[in-house]
Design a protein around this motif. Structure first.
Motif, PDB file in Angstrom:
ATOM      1  N   GLY A 159       0.776  -1.110  -0.051  1.00  0.00           N
ATOM      2  CA  GLY A 159       0.143   0.138   0.045  1.00  0.00           C
ATOM      3  C   GLY A 159       1.025   1.143   0.004  1.00  0.00           C
ATOM      4  O   GLY A 159       0.419   2.354  -0.152  1.00  0.00           O
ATOM      5  N   LYS A 160       1.998   1.036   0.257  1.00  0.00           N
ATOM      6  CA  LYS A 160       3.041   2.377   0.028  1.00  0.00           C
ATOM      7  C   LYS A 160       3.014   2.687  -1.194  1.00  0.00           C
ATOM      8  O   LYS A 160       3.144   1.947  -2.139  1.00  0.00           O
ATOM      9  CB  LYS A 160       4.165   2.429   1.028  1.00  0.00           C
ATOM     10  N   GLN A 161       3.797   3.879  -1.355  1.00  0.00           N
ATOM     11  CA  GLN A 161       4.240   4.387  -2.865  1.00  0.00           C
ATOM     12  C   GLN A 161       5.318   5.186  -2.608  1.00  0.00           C
ATOM     13  O   GLN A 161       6.105   5.397  -1.729  1.00  0.00           O
ATOM     14  CB  GLN A 161       2.959   5.347  -3.237  1.00  0.00           C
ATOM     15  N   ALA A 162       5.679   5.257  -3.808  1.00  0.00           N
ATOM     16  CA  ALA A 162       7.226   6.097  -4.037  1.00  0.00           C
ATOM     17  C   ALA A 162       7.288   7.205  -3.278  1.00  0.00           C
ATOM     18  O   ALA A 162       6.198   8.100  -2.970  1.00  0.00           O
ATOM     19  CB  ALA A 162       7.596   6.322  -5.408  1.00  0.00           C
ATOM     20  N   GLY A 163       8.470   7.609  -2.293  1.00  0.00           N
ATOM     21  CA  GLY A 163       8.637   8.864  -1.261  1.00  0.00           C
ATOM     22  C   GLY A 163       8.076   8.397   0.008  1.00  0.00           C
ATOM     23  O   GLY A 163       8.458   9.031   0.929  1.00  0.00           O
ATOM     24  N   ASP A 164       7.268   7.291   0.172  1.00  0.00           N
ATOM     25  CA  ASP A 164       6.962   7.044   1.468  1.00  0.00           C
ATOM     26  C   ASP A 164       7.998   6.712   2.470  1.00  0.00           C
ATOM     27  O   ASP A 164       8.790   5.870   1.912  1.00  0.00           O
ATOM     28  CB  ASP A 164       5.933   6.067   1.552  1.00  0.00           C
ATOM     29  N   VAL A 165       8.127   7.036   3.741  1.00  0.00           N
ATOM     30  CA  VAL A 165       9.101   6.636   4.622  1.00  0.00           C
ATOM     31  C   VAL A 165       8.323   5.607   5.516  1.00  0.00           C
ATOM     32  O   VAL A 165       7.164   5.582   5.613  1.00  0.00           O
ATOM     33  CB  VAL A 165       9.478   7.908   5.511  1.00  0.00           C
ATOM     34  N   PHE A 166       9.166   4.623   5.820  1.00  0.00           N
ATOM     35  CA  PHE A 166       8.602   3.371   6.614  1.00  0.00           C
ATOM     36  C   PHE A 166       9.656   3.029   7.961  1.00  0.00           C
ATOM     37  O   PHE A 166      10.752   3.400   7.789  1.00  0.00           O
ATOM     38  CB  PHE A 166       8.334   2.234   5.790  1.00  0.00           C
ATOM     39  N   GLU A 167       9.209   2.623   8.835  1.00  0.00           N
ATOM     40  CA  GLU A 167       9.664   2.212   9.941  1.00  0.00           C
ATOM     41  C   GLU A 167       8.691   0.995  10.570  1.00  0.00           C
ATOM     42  O   GLU A 167       7.396   1.288  11.097  1.00  0.00           O
ATOM     43  CB  GLU A 167       9.935   2.870  11.167  1.00  0.00           C
ATOM     44  N   VAL A 168       9.336  -0.195  10.552  1.00  0.00           N
ATOM     45  CA  VAL A 168       8.342  -1.431  10.978  1.00  0.00           C
ATOM     46  C   VAL A 168       9.063  -2.524  11.965  1.00  0.00           C
ATOM     47  O   VAL A 168      10.439  -2.558  11.631  1.00  0.00           O
ATOM     48  CB  VAL A 168       8.047  -2.217   9.863  1.00  0.00           C
ATOM     49  N   THR A 193      14.128  -9.968  16.926  1.00  0.00           N
ATOM     50  CA  THR A 193      13.419  -9.017  16.262  1.00  0.00           C
ATOM     51  C   THR A 193      13.885  -7.934  15.588  1.00  0.00           C
ATOM     52  O   THR A 193      14.983  -7.506  16.488  1.00  0.00           O
ATOM     53  CB  THR A 193      12.502  -8.518  17.925  1.00  0.00           C
ATOM     54  N   LEU A 194      13.437  -7.413  14.523  1.00  0.00           N
ATOM     55  CA  LEU A 194      14.157  -6.652  13.491  1.00  0.00           C
ATOM     56  C   LEU A 194      13.608  -5.390  13.452  1.00  0.00           C
ATOM     57  O   LEU A 194      12.220  -5.443  13.137  1.00  0.00           O
ATOM     58  CB  LEU A 194      14.477  -7.374  12.345  1.00  0.00           C
ATOM     59  N   THR A 195      13.989  -4.115  13.129  1.00  0.00           N
ATOM     60  CA  THR A 195      13.392  -3.014  12.836  1.00  0.00           C
ATOM     61  C   THR A 195      14.047  -2.549  11.635  1.00  0.00           C
ATOM     62  O   THR A 195      15.224  -2.250  11.467  1.00  0.00           O
ATOM     63  CB  THR A 195      13.746  -1.935  14.011  1.00  0.00           C
ATOM     64  N   PHE A 196      13.196  -2.424  10.627  1.00  0.00           N
ATOM     65  CA  PHE A 196      13.471  -1.806   9.341  1.00  0.00           C
ATOM     66  C   PHE A 196      13.084  -0.323   8.998  1.00  0.00           C
ATOM     67  O   PHE A 196      11.949  -0.119   9.698  1.00  0.00           O
ATOM     68  CB  PHE A 196      12.848  -2.531   8.292  1.00  0.00           C
TER      69      PHE A 196
END
Length: 152
Positions: free
Chosen positions: A50-59, A128-131
């Protein structure tokens, strides 16, 4: 938008529970993968949907959605002479072993006399990993990429 059969390009870093950087695309090419083909760990793939180009993520991804729980049954001692053609087996070396379900990787974790301890767990099992990162590009996969299940 990131959906199945999209080629996704991300810049990323991944840290463990102690905030130690495990991997990063910094100074390298960004990661490209085919979404929905199981080319990256499930927890990250689900978070990017659901994300798109330019979106920043942290999971943050638990072991069950990453490389699985650490399994002590995947650690065993084998005779040193099982490593034919290797003069000096040392801790940290990796080898491909053959099992009932095909080939798998093992790492040497100890050498004691003529006994070698090998571990078939993924090095990140149980962690447990954080991306963290940015989606750089999202494009339609070519017919060949979709058919083959990976980016060309």
């Amino acid at each position: 938008m990131i959906t199945e059969n999209k080629v996704v390009t991300i810049d990323y870093s991944v840290t463990d529970e102690t905030n130690q950087v495990i991997d990063s695309s910094e100074g390298r090419e960004p990661l490209k993968y085919l979404h929905g083909a199981g080319n990256i760990i499930p927890g990250l793939e689900q978070a990017l949907a659901g994300k798109q180009a330019g979106d920043v993520f942290e999971v943050t991804v638990v072991p069950e959605q990453a490389y699985g729980q650490y399994n002590p049954a995947h650690v065993q001692k084998v005779p040193a002479d099982a490593f034919q053609g290797v003069d000096n087996v040392e801790v940290g070396m990796s080898f491909t072993a053959q099992g009932e379900n095909g080939n798998f990787q093992v790492r040497v974790t100890a050498v004691e006399g003529d006994q070698v301890t090998v571990d078939a767990n993924h090095p990140l099992a149980g962690k447990t990993l954080t991306f963290r990162g940015t989606v750089q590009e999202v494009r339609d996969a070519t017919a060949e990429e979709a058919e083959h299940g990976h980016v060309h």
